[in-house]
Scaffold this motif. Structure first.
Motif: not given
Length: 116
Positions: A36-42, A81-97, A110-113
């Protein structure tokens, strides 16, 4: 057409946990890397985690301790698996294969808020 199917995003409170899954479609080929990659904020995309065919996971230092990746080879599915999530983790998580046949296949994301 080969693709990946993502699931598991949603809303979680700070300090909570969430698991994302990413399944390769039939005929997608043998995986060379799955993650996974993610895009968080700007910010631009940042690598979250990936796993190699050996089963060895790779987690960037900034993600260590709160993110883990595993894979069910029989289902051709990876799990983040994501633990102890923080508001800064909010974003779009993009899977790759990374397929030996088709190259890199991206999921739609997929959006994680993380919010109270």
């Amino acid at each position: 057409q080969v693709h990946v199917v993502e699931s598991g995003g949603g809303l979680v409170e700070p300090g909570g946990s969430l698991t994302l899954s990413c399944a390769g479609s039939e005929g997608i080929g043998t995986f060379q890397s799955h993650g996974w990659w993610r895009q968080v904020g700007g910010a631009g995309r940042e690598l979250v985690a990936w796993i190699a065919p050996s089963g060895v996971p790779s987690i960037p230092d900034s993600m260590q301790g709160r993110f883990a990746i595993r894979r069910d080879n029989a289902k051709n599915t990876a799990y983040l698996d994501m633990y102890n999530l923080k508001p800064d983790d909010t974003g779009v998580y993009i899977c790759y294969y990374d397929s030996n046949t088709y190259g890199r296949i991206w999921g739609q994301g997929t959006q994680v808020t993380v919010a109270s």
